[in-house]
Motif scaffolding. Structure first.
Motif, mmCIF file in Angstrom:
data_model
loop_
_atom_site.group_PDB
_atom_site.id
_atom_site.type_symbol
_atom_site.label_atom_id
_atom_site.label_comp_id
_atom_site.label_asym_id
_atom_site.label_seq_id
_atom_site.Cartn_x
_atom_site.Cartn_y
_atom_site.Cartn_z
ATOM 1 N N VAL A 1 0.833 -1.203 0.000
ATOM 2 C CA VAL A 1 0.000 0.000 0.000
ATOM 3 C C VAL A 1 0.871 1.257 0.000
ATOM 4 O O VAL A 1 0.638 2.184 -0.783
ATOM 5 N N ALA A 2 1.878 1.291 0.863
ATOM 6 C CA ALA A 2 2.756 2.467 0.937
ATOM 7 C C ALA A 2 3.487 2.700 -0.383
ATOM 8 O O ALA A 2 3.679 3.841 -0.798
ATOM 9 N N ALA A 3 3.876 1.632 -1.059
ATOM 10 C CA ALA A 3 4.580 1.769 -2.340
ATOM 11 C C ALA A 3 3.642 2.227 -3.448
ATOM 12 O O ALA A 3 4.041 2.991 -4.325
ATOM 13 N N ALA A 4 2.394 1.807 -3.412
ATOM 14 C CA ALA A 4 1.435 2.137 -4.468
ATOM 15 C C ALA A 4 0.834 3.522 -4.298
ATOM 16 O O ALA A 4 0.399 4.143 -5.270
ATOM 17 N N ALA A 5 0.828 4.027 -3.077
ATOM 18 C CA ALA A 5 0.108 5.262 -2.774
ATOM 19 C C ALA A 5 0.979 6.500 -2.924
ATOM 20 O O ALA A 5 2.185 6.470 -2.669
ATOM 21 N N GLU A 6 0.325 7.585 -3.328
ATOM 22 C CA GLU A 6 0.961 8.903 -3.329
ATOM 23 C C GLU A 6 1.139 9.372 -1.893
ATOM 24 O O GLU A 6 2.099 10.054 -1.574
ATOM 25 N N ASP A 7 0.166 9.034 -1.058
ATOM 26 C CA ASP A 7 0.148 9.438 0.336
ATOM 27 C C ASP A 7 -0.520 8.311 1.120
ATOM 28 O O ASP A 7 -1.460 7.684 0.624
ATOM 29 N N PHE A 8 -0.024 8.056 2.316
ATOM 30 C CA PHE A 8 -0.534 6.959 3.134
ATOM 31 C C PHE A 8 -0.421 7.374 4.592
ATOM 32 O O PHE A 8 0.635 7.831 5.016
ATOM 33 N N TYR A 9 -1.513 7.261 5.354
ATOM 34 C CA TYR A 9 -1.450 7.624 6.770
ATOM 35 C C TYR A 9 -2.500 6.865 7.564
ATOM 36 O O TYR A 9 -3.453 6.312 7.004
ATOM 37 N N VAL A 10 -2.290 6.849 8.881
ATOM 38 C CA VAL A 10 -3.190 6.166 9.812
ATOM 39 C C VAL A 10 -3.653 7.200 10.837
ATOM 40 O O VAL A 10 -2.841 7.963 11.367
ATOM 41 N N ARG A 11 -4.954 7.217 11.087
ATOM 42 C CA ARG A 11 -5.504 8.100 12.114
ATOM 43 C C ARG A 11 -6.191 7.240 13.165
ATOM 44 O O ARG A 11 -7.154 6.522 12.857
ATOM 45 N N LEU A 12 -5.675 7.289 14.405
ATOM 46 C CA LEU A 12 -6.293 6.551 15.499
ATOM 47 C C LEU A 12 -7.493 7.332 16.005
ATOM 48 O O LEU A 12 -7.456 8.568 16.080
ATOM 49 N N GLU A 13 -8.550 6.609 16.366
ATOM 50 C CA GLU A 13 -9.780 7.190 16.882
ATOM 51 C C GLU A 13 -10.193 6.426 18.126
ATOM 52 O O GLU A 13 -9.665 5.342 18.399
ATOM 53 N N GLU A 14 -11.132 6.958 18.875
ATOM 54 C CA GLU A 14 -11.610 6.270 20.078
ATOM 55 C C GLU A 14 -12.159 4.889 19.765
ATOM 56 O O GLU A 14 -12.006 3.963 20.546
ATOM 57 N N THR A 15 -12.799 4.750 18.621
ATOM 58 C CA THR A 15 -13.460 3.493 18.287
ATOM 59 C C THR A 15 -12.643 2.598 17.370
ATOM 60 O O THR A 15 -13.133 1.564 16.927
ATOM 61 N N GLY A 16 -11.423 2.981 17.044
ATOM 62 C CA GLY A 16 -10.590 2.163 16.161
ATOM 63 C C GLY A 16 -9.594 3.015 15.404
ATOM 64 O O GLY A 16 -8.971 3.899 15.963
ATOM 65 N N LYS A 17 -9.460 2.745 14.122
ATOM 66 C CA LYS A 17 -8.524 3.513 13.300
ATOM 67 C C LYS A 17 -9.039 3.635 11.885
ATOM 68 O O LYS A 17 -9.902 2.870 11.443
#
Length: 135
Positions: free
Chosen positions: A100-116
Motif C-alpha cells: 500500500v505504501a509503495a502504491a500510494a501517493e500518500d498513506f497515513y493512519v488516524r487513530l480514533e476512540e473506536t478504532g482507526k
C-alpha cells in the motif's frame, strides 16, 4: 461499503472499487488510467484484508475522488497503529502495508476512540506514461 462475513467481501470490494472508478470516468468525466484502476483494486484488497484479519467486527471501506487521486479509507475497530515491516524477501506474508505504501501517493493512519482509519491516496493518472514508459 461494509466489509463483513467471509473473505468473499474482499473480492466484492475490489469489484465495487472498479465500478466506482468506471462510473467516475463515464458519469463525471474523471480521467482514470487503467494502471490507477489496478492499483486502487490492489490497495482496496490489502487494506480490506488487513481490516478483516486483524480487527473483530465489521470494517468499513470508503472511496472518494479528491483532486487527482482516489482516496481509499479502511476503518476498523482496533485503535492500534499497524506496522509496516522492514523489507525481507524471506518473509512469507505481512507485506500488505508495504504494498500500500509503495502504491500510494500518500498513506497515513488516524487513530480514533473506536478504532482507526487507514487512508491511501492513489494517483488517477499513470506516471509511467508521463515518464515515457510503456505498460
Amino acid at each position: 461499503m461494509q466489509l463483513s462475513g467471509d473473505t468473499s467481501c474482499i473480492a466484492a470490494a475490489r469489484r465495487l472499487a472498479a465500478e466506482f472508478l468506471t462510473r467516475a470516468g463515464t458519469e463525471q468525466h474523471v480521467a482514470v488510467a487503467a494502471h490507477a484502476l489496478g492499483l486502487t483494486q490492489l490497495v482496496v484488497s490489502e487494506l480490506g484484508t488487513n481490516a478483516r484479519r486483524h480487527a473483530p467486527g465489521p470494517a468499513l471501506m470508503e472511496l472518494r475522488i479528491t483532486d487527482s487521486t482516489v482516496e481509499v479509507t479502511a476503518q476498523d475497530s482496533v485503535p492500534v497503529r499497524p506496522t509496516i515491516h522492514a523489507s525481507d524477501p524471506q518473509r512469507i506474508g505481512r507485506h500488505g502495508l508495504e504494498i500500500v505504501a509503495a502504491a500510494a501517493e500518500d498513506f497515513y493512519v488516524r487513530l480514533e476512540e473506536t478504532g482507526k482509519r487507514v487512508t491511501a491516496h492513489i494517483a488517477l493518472g499513470d506516471k509511467r506514461k508521463l515518464l515515457g514508459e510503456e505498460s
